[in-house]
Write an enzyme that holds these catalytic residues in place. Structure first.
Site, short mmCIF file in Angstrom:
data_model
loop_
_atom_site.label_atom_id
_atom_site.label_comp_id
_atom_site.label_asym_id
_atom_site.label_seq_id
_atom_site.Cartn_x
_atom_site.Cartn_y
_atom_site.Cartn_z
N ASN A 123 36.17 32.86 38.34
CA ASN A 123 37.16 33.64 37.58
C ASN A 123 38.14 32.68 36.93
OD1 ASN A 123 38.71 35.95 36.76
ND2 ASN A 123 40.13 35.53 38.43
N ASP A 164 42.43 36.85 43.50
CA ASP A 164 42.75 35.51 42.97
C ASP A 164 42.92 34.49 44.09
OD1 ASP A 164 42.80 36.62 40.36
OD2 ASP A 164 44.88 37.24 40.62
N ARG A 198 39.04 43.98 37.44
CA ARG A 198 38.70 44.73 38.65
C ARG A 198 38.51 43.75 39.79
NH1 ARG A 198 36.89 49.91 38.60
NH2 ARG A 198 35.40 49.66 40.28
N ILE A 199 38.86 44.20 40.98
CA ILE A 199 38.57 43.38 42.16
C ILE A 199 37.13 43.67 42.56
CG2 ILE A 199 39.13 43.04 44.60
CD1 ILE A 199 42.01 43.51 43.92
N HIS A 208 42.23 32.56 35.84
CA HIS A 208 43.50 33.26 36.04
C HIS A 208 44.60 32.52 35.28
CE1 HIS A 208 46.34 35.89 38.00
NE2 HIS A 208 47.08 34.83 38.28
N GLY A 264 38.12 39.50 25.36
CA GLY A 264 36.93 38.66 25.48
C GLY A 264 37.03 37.30 24.84
C1 GAR Z 1 43.10 35.94 30.20
O1 GAR Z 1 44.39 35.44 30.01
C2 GAR Z 1 42.68 35.83 31.65
O2 GAR Z 1 43.13 34.66 32.26
C3 GAR Z 1 43.36 37.03 32.23
O3 GAR Z 1 43.16 38.05 31.27
C4 GAR Z 1 43.07 37.46 29.98
C5 GAR Z 1 41.80 37.92 29.34
O4 GAR Z 1 41.73 37.45 28.02
N1 GAR Z 1 42.83 37.38 33.50
C6 GAR Z 1 43.56 37.83 34.50
O5 GAR Z 1 44.76 38.04 34.43
C7 GAR Z 1 42.80 38.08 35.80
N2 GAR Z 1 43.69 38.19 36.90
P1 GAR Z 1 40.34 37.44 27.24
O6 GAR Z 1 39.76 38.84 27.41
O7 GAR Z 1 40.73 37.17 25.83
O8 GAR Z 1 39.47 36.39 27.85
#
Ligand code: GAR
Length: 202
Positions: free
Chosen positions: A108, A146, A92-93, A110, A12
């Site tokens: 979102n 994505d 999740r998708i 990425h 988070g």
């Molecule tokens: C982040 O790096 C985000 O970009 C990635 O998960 C991490 C979550 O970190 N998301 C994906 O890979 C989605 N495809 P966080 O919980 O510390 O924000």
């Protein structure tokens, strides 16, 4: 006032960065009205509790049907009158149940320069491919993985001695900046989307 729901599955840090930037006034005219998690043990929920931000947790492991799960999300968000959903490490998708209810209102982040390196372990994919630059992408969410229209991107260099950890950390720093910038522009009503083309008024 743009009412935001942030969706998380874990740490988070993007959620807390958004929250801090709203508090500091870097994102104006917006509030995080609720945090949604599909995992009970998501670290980010602890922060929501500490800051007294309303949260909803519906463990996705209890649901086999993704449409049914997303219908439940739609129902549980109704009382919050949400204007914008920010997926922030939400692993999740999402299905058309959510997308149709919140058309062009789901974004979102990425950790790669889309359309390269979609899906899981984007940073490791970038390292293995041997790219010299990577970064992050904030995009609208459509039915694909994505694949929605790109709002903004930040670029970071990739070094010879990078590991998944070092590259991820360099990208994450930019994620926090990029996501807050994107949300600020949306909250100011400066973002329009036509098909794949997103324009941001200066
Ligand atoms: C982040 O790096 C985000 O970009 C990635 O998960 C991490 C979550 O970190 N998301 C994906 O890979 C989605 N495809 P966080 O919980 O510390 O924000």
């Amino acid at each position: 006032m743009t009412k935001i729901a942030v969706f998380i599955s874990g740490r988070g840090s993007n959620f807390t960065a958004l929250y801090e930037n709203i508090k500091k006034g870097n994102i104006k005219n917006a509030e995080i009205s609720v945090v949604f998690s599909n995992k009970e043990d998501a670290k980010g929920l602890e922060y929501a509790k500490k800051e007294n931000i309303p949260y909803i947790c519906i463990p996705s492991k209890d649901y086999k049907n993704r449409q049914e799960y997303d219908r439940l999300i739609v129902q549980s968000l109704k009382p919050y009158n949400i204007d914008l959903i920010c997926l922030a490490g939400y692993m999740r998708i999402v299905t058309e149940e959510l997308i149709n209810e919140y058309e062009n209102k789901i974004i979102n982040i990425h950790p790669a320069l889309l359309p390269s390196f979609k899906g899981l372990h984007a940073q490791q994919q970038a390292l293995e491919y041997g790219v010299k630059f990577s970064g992050c992408t904030v995009h609208f969410v459509d039915g694909g993985m994505d694949s929605g229209a790109i709002i903004l991107q930040k670029v970071v260099p990739v070094y010879d001695n990078d590991t998944e950890e070092t590259l991820s950390a360099r990208i994450l720093e930019q994620e926090h900046i990029a996501y807050s910038e994107a949300v600020a522009k949306i909250a100011e009503g400066k973002v329009t989307v036509k098909g794949r083309k997103v324009s941001i008024k200066e």
